[in-house]
Design a protein around this motif. Structure first.
Motif, mmCIF file in Angstrom:
data_model
loop_
_atom_site.group_PDB
_atom_site.id
_atom_site.type_symbol
_atom_site.label_atom_id
_atom_site.label_comp_id
_atom_site.label_asym_id
_atom_site.label_seq_id
_atom_site.Cartn_x
_atom_site.Cartn_y
_atom_site.Cartn_z
ATOM 1 N N VAL A 98 0.845 -1.191 0.000
ATOM 2 C CA VAL A 98 0.000 0.000 0.000
ATOM 3 C C VAL A 98 0.882 1.242 0.000
ATOM 4 O O VAL A 98 1.780 1.368 0.837
ATOM 5 N N ASN A 99 0.651 2.137 -0.932
ATOM 6 C CA ASN A 99 1.322 3.434 -0.895
ATOM 7 C C ASN A 99 0.623 4.282 0.174
ATOM 8 O O ASN A 99 -0.549 4.638 0.007
ATOM 9 N N PRO A 100 1.287 4.622 1.265
ATOM 10 C CA PRO A 100 0.610 5.293 2.372
ATOM 11 C C PRO A 100 0.190 6.715 2.068
ATOM 12 O O PRO A 100 -0.545 7.320 2.847
ATOM 13 N N ARG A 101 0.627 7.256 0.931
ATOM 14 C CA ARG A 101 0.222 8.601 0.529
ATOM 15 C C ARG A 101 -0.852 8.579 -0.553
ATOM 16 O O ARG A 101 -1.195 9.620 -1.114
ATOM 17 N N LYS A 102 -1.379 7.386 -0.836
ATOM 18 C CA LYS A 102 -2.402 7.254 -1.887
ATOM 19 C C LYS A 102 -3.520 6.337 -1.398
ATOM 20 O O LYS A 102 -3.693 5.220 -1.902
ATOM 21 N N ILE A 103 -4.259 6.809 -0.410
ATOM 22 C CA ILE A 103 -5.365 6.035 0.162
ATOM 23 C C ILE A 103 -6.648 6.850 0.027
ATOM 24 O O ILE A 103 -6.775 7.937 0.605
ATOM 25 N N ALA A 104 -7.588 6.338 -0.737
ATOM 26 C CA ALA A 104 -8.884 6.992 -0.923
ATOM 27 C C ALA A 104 -9.963 6.208 -0.189
ATOM 28 O O ALA A 104 -9.801 5.023 0.103
ATOM 29 N N VAL A 105 -11.067 6.885 0.101
ATOM 30 C CA VAL A 105 -12.257 6.230 0.638
ATOM 31 C C VAL A 105 -13.398 6.485 -0.326
ATOM 32 O O VAL A 105 -13.655 7.633 -0.707
ATOM 33 N N CYS A 106 -14.067 5.420 -0.754
ATOM 34 C CA CYS A 106 -15.203 5.493 -1.675
ATOM 35 C C CYS A 106 -16.447 5.010 -0.952
ATOM 36 O O CYS A 106 -16.499 3.856 -0.509
ATOM 37 N N GLY A 107 -17.449 5.876 -0.817
ATOM 38 C CA GLY A 107 -18.671 5.506 -0.121
ATOM 39 C C GLY A 107 -19.903 5.675 -0.985
ATOM 40 O O GLY A 107 -19.921 6.482 -1.927
ATOM 41 N N PHE A 108 -20.933 4.917 -0.641
ATOM 42 C CA PHE A 108 -22.206 4.953 -1.364
ATOM 43 C C PHE A 108 -23.322 5.298 -0.393
ATOM 44 O O PHE A 108 -23.436 4.676 0.678
ATOM 45 N N SER A 109 -24.133 6.301 -0.722
ATOM 46 C CA SER A 109 -25.298 6.661 0.076
ATOM 47 C C SER A 109 -24.901 6.941 1.527
ATOM 48 O O SER A 109 -24.107 7.843 1.785
ATOM 49 N N ALA A 110 -25.398 6.153 2.494
ATOM 50 C CA ALA A 110 -24.974 6.348 3.885
ATOM 51 C C ALA A 110 -23.487 6.069 4.048
ATOM 52 O O ALA A 110 -22.815 6.689 4.877
ATOM 53 N N GLY A 111 -22.949 5.145 3.250
ATOM 54 C CA GLY A 111 -21.514 4.899 3.283
ATOM 55 C C GLY A 111 -20.716 6.096 2.799
ATOM 56 O O GLY A 111 -19.587 6.331 3.245
ATOM 57 N N ALA A 112 -21.299 6.902 1.878
ATOM 58 C CA ALA A 112 -20.661 8.139 1.451
ATOM 59 C C ALA A 112 -20.705 9.174 2.572
ATOM 60 O O ALA A 112 -19.765 9.955 2.746
ATOM 61 N N HIS A 113 -21.798 9.191 3.334
ATOM 62 C CA HIS A 113 -21.846 10.067 4.512
ATOM 63 C C HIS A 113 -20.752 9.673 5.497
ATOM 64 O O HIS A 113 -20.063 10.532 6.070
ATOM 65 N N LEU A 114 -20.572 8.380 5.682
ATOM 66 C CA LEU A 114 -19.522 7.881 6.573
ATOM 67 C C LEU A 114 -18.146 8.322 6.081
ATOM 68 O O LEU A 114 -17.320 8.827 6.853
ATOM 69 N N ALA A 115 -17.890 8.150 4.792
ATOM 70 C CA ALA A 115 -16.607 8.570 4.219
ATOM 71 C C ALA A 115 -16.395 10.063 4.412
ATOM 72 O O ALA A 115 -15.308 10.515 4.795
ATOM 73 N N GLY A 116 -17.444 10.847 4.157
ATOM 74 C CA GLY A 116 -17.343 12.280 4.307
ATOM 75 C C GLY A 116 -17.147 12.700 5.749
ATOM 76 O O GLY A 116 -16.460 13.695 6.033
ATOM 77 N N THR A 117 -17.732 11.955 6.674
ATOM 78 C CA THR A 117 -17.561 12.274 8.094
ATOM 79 C C THR A 117 -16.104 12.144 8.505
ATOM 80 O O THR A 117 -15.554 13.018 9.185
ATOM 81 N N LEU A 118 -15.454 11.051 8.105
ATOM 82 C CA LEU A 118 -14.030 10.925 8.414
ATOM 83 C C LEU A 118 -13.238 11.999 7.683
ATOM 84 O O LEU A 118 -12.304 12.579 8.255
ATOM 85 N N GLY A 119 -13.606 12.293 6.440
ATOM 86 C CA GLY A 119 -12.919 13.330 5.694
ATOM 87 C C GLY A 119 -12.993 14.685 6.362
ATOM 88 O O GLY A 119 -12.059 15.486 6.274
ATOM 89 N N ALA A 120 -14.091 14.947 7.059
ATOM 90 C CA ALA A 120 -14.274 16.231 7.733
ATOM 91 C C ALA A 120 -13.654 16.268 9.119
ATOM 92 O O ALA A 120 -13.193 17.319 9.567
#
Length: 270
Positions: A98-120
């Motif tokens: 794993v490249n530690p500088r290239k980690i994305a989170v992809c979420g769908f619907s409530a999972g996108a809210h979850l991803a955005g919550t960590l992002g914020a």
């Protein structure tokens, strides 16, 4: 490209787990953590393994987080579980490729809210224990038909599952109010026909990101019901109108191209 579901890791928080789909050989490459949707009531199978395989084919390691939806109100427990998952990728970077500088989170619907919550909220050490802020920060977010607002256009049950019936408590999870300039670059897509999570959710988030100059890309498709996942035959759900749609399915190519550009730039603040 050879790919395999290498292992499952149990999260020490609640009943969450992480499925790991690593590309062989394990050279250092970008990775995507996938958060399926389901209204914080369950994790959708259609937004899990098929999406992981798609990211593998695009050249990324993929990880599916089965976050805990039991015993609502859930509060920030799913976000803590996602923080654990991102941290695990960085702590095992050498072993997994794993490249530690290239980690994305992809979420769908409530999972996108979850991803955005960590992002914020990734920088808030009071919310996340057991990891350093830089360990749990996503480098990019891909948000598919995201649940965002607890206001007028809410997918109400998602916020009930997070915060209970109290409207004021639900507002604490309204994603557009959490956004800061520390949010990672964000890709958003939605359909105008979505009557479960209205498109205004995506627009509210996009405006919040714009207000603090967070890099973003927004795509709105004219037609399509909620929960299309990849919008391909293997993620169809004909009984609920989720039919393959070659036009909407282009979101994945757009997101992959965008992610390549973000990961190649490395001008992001760390």
């Amino acid at each position: 490209m050879d790919q395999r579901k290498m292992m499952k890791l149990d999260c020490p928080l609640g009943n969450a787990s992480l499925d790991c789909f690593l590309i062989e050989p394990g050279v250092s490459r970008g990775s995507v953590v996938i958060c399926p949707g389901g209204g914080y009531d369950f994790c959708s199978l259609r937004e899990a393994d098929p999406v992981a395989h798609a990211f593998n084919r695009a050249g990324y390691h993929a990880f599916v987080l089965w976050y805990d939806c039991e015993e609502p109100p859930l509060g920030l427990e799913p976000a803590r579980q996602l923080a654990w998952a991102v941290t695990e990728l960085r702590r095992n970077a050498d072993q997994w490729g794993v490249n530690p500088r290239k980690i994305a989170v992809c979420g769908f619907s409530a999972g996108a809210h979850l991803a955005g919550t960590l992002g914020a909220l990734w920088q808030n050490d009071d919310l996340f224990t057991g990891s350093k802020a830089e360990e749990r920060r996503p480098d990019a977010l891909i948000l598919s038909y995201p649940v965002v607002t607890a206001g007028k256009y809410a997918n109400r049950q998602s916020f009930v599952n997070l915060a209970g019936a109290d409207a004021a408590a639900q507002q604490n999870f309204s994603l557009e109010t959490m956004v800061t300039e520390q949010m990672p670059p964000t890709f958003i897509w939605h359909t105008m026909d979505d009557d479960e999570v209205p498109v205004q959710n995506a627009l509210l988030l996009s405006r919040a990101l714009m207000a603090v100059n967070v890099p973003q890309e927004l795509h709105l498709f004219q037609n399509g019901v909620h929960g299309l996942s990849l919008a391909t035959a293997d993620t169809s759900d004909l009984a609920n109108g989720r039919v393959p749609d070659g036009h909407v399915a282009k979101w994945f190519t757009l997101a992959s191209e965008w992610l390549t550009a973000v990961f190649s730039s490395r001008k992001q603040a760390r």
